[in-house]
Design an enzyme around this catalytic site. Structure first.
Site, PDB file in Angstrom:
ATOM      1  N   ASP A   9       0.784  -1.241   0.000  1.00  0.00           N
ATOM      2  CA  ASP A   9       0.000   0.000   0.000  1.00  0.00           C
ATOM      3  C   ASP A   9       0.822   1.301   0.000  1.00  0.00           C
ATOM      4  O   ASP A   9       0.512   2.236   0.746  1.00  0.00           O
ATOM      5  CB  ASP A   9      -0.958   0.024   1.202  1.00  0.00           C
ATOM      6  CG  ASP A   9      -2.025  -1.061   1.159  1.00  0.00           C
ATOM      7  OD1 ASP A   9      -1.920  -1.967   0.316  1.00  0.00           O
ATOM      8  OD2 ASP A   9      -2.951  -1.011   1.989  1.00  0.00           O
ATOM      9  N   CYS A  56      -1.800  -2.424   7.750  1.00  0.00           N
ATOM     10  CA  CYS A  56      -1.729  -3.346   6.611  1.00  0.00           C
ATOM     11  C   CYS A  56      -0.407  -4.119   6.546  1.00  0.00           C
ATOM     12  O   CYS A  56      -0.396  -5.277   6.102  1.00  0.00           O
ATOM     13  CB  CYS A  56      -2.008  -2.587   5.316  1.00  0.00           C
ATOM     14  SG  CYS A  56      -3.732  -2.015   5.250  1.00  0.00           S
ATOM     15  N   LYS A  86      -7.029  -4.766  -3.289  1.00  0.00           N
ATOM     16  CA  LYS A  86      -7.843  -5.301  -2.190  1.00  0.00           C
ATOM     17  C   LYS A  86      -8.798  -4.223  -1.707  1.00  0.00           C
ATOM     18  O   LYS A  86      -8.561  -3.041  -1.944  1.00  0.00           O
ATOM     19  CB  LYS A  86      -6.933  -5.745  -1.037  1.00  0.00           C
ATOM     20  CG  LYS A  86      -6.091  -4.601  -0.431  1.00  0.00           C
ATOM     21  CD  LYS A  86      -5.178  -5.094   0.670  1.00  0.00           C
ATOM     22  CE  LYS A  86      -4.288  -3.990   1.213  1.00  0.00           C
ATOM     23  NZ  LYS A  86      -4.990  -2.911   1.905  1.00  0.00           N
TER      24      LYS A  86
END
Ligand SMILES: [Zn+2]
Length: 196
Positions: free
Chosen positions: A9, A148, A106
């Site tokens: 990310d 994450c 995602k």
């Protein structure tokens, strides 16, 4: 026996100036680029994830202020971020993605913290990719350490891989929760090492 690199990310909304900016995000993007320039050939797979939320709705309660007026709690609810196809969902321009072998997305309509919840555009899961390439070791980098990155590393451990967190190539939302996440990961069996 091969190794995979995870880049979690590293997106505009999670770096300086973004909707959910993490201090040090830009520096991590540049540092991952420099690391890849020296080390990309060590990896059978370089997998980069993007949070990729729907523009409509709360994405399963992930976005604050949609289903109710409640402010984000920065634990389970967040400001609107990484809406699919917007600049905020793009990779940070400091991240050179040339060496990335697989891109996964995602969070379409749901909260998704782990890169294992993502799929490639042709539908491959991260677990399938690791198995197909005989990956034993996973190095983890990206944003955010306390969310994450943590979830992705715990999933890699749960999938039986040896995990190393490259501690100079991650950035967290808050110092206290980032420290706690690294301690939790070490306790779960991950190695914590600088990339140098
Ligand atoms: Zn999200």
């Amino acid at each position: 026996m091969s190794t995979a690199l995870f880049i979690v990310d590293v997106q505009n909304d999670f770096t300086e100036g973004g909707a959910l900016a993490v201090a040090g995000g830009d520096a991590v993007a540049s540092a991952i680029t420099a690391y890849l320039a020296r080390n990309a050939d060590r990896y059978a797979l370089v997998i980069a994830s993007r949070d990729w939320h729907d523009a409509e709705g709360s994405n399963g309660g992930h976005f604050a202020g949609v289903d109710s007026d409640a402010a984000p709690d920065y634990v389970d609810t967040w400001p609107v971020h990484c809406v699919a196809g917007t600049p905020g969902a793009d990779y940070d321009p400091g991240l050179d993605t040339t060496a990335v072998t697989h891109h996964v997305k995602k969070g379409q309509g749901v909260p998704a913290y782990s890169l294992f919840e993502g799929v490639t555009d042709d539908g491959s899961t991260v677990a399938d990719l690791l198995t197909a390439h005989g990956v034993v070791d996973v190095d983890v980098t990206g944003i955010a350490t306390d969310h994450c990155v943590r979830a992705s590393a715990l999933d890699a451990l749960a999938h039986g891989r040896h995990v190393r967190i490259l501690t100079d190539l991650v950035a967290g939302v808050a110092p206290q929760t980032s420290e706690a996440a690294l301690a939790e990961l070490a306790h779960a069996g991950a190695d914590l090492e600088e990339s140098k």
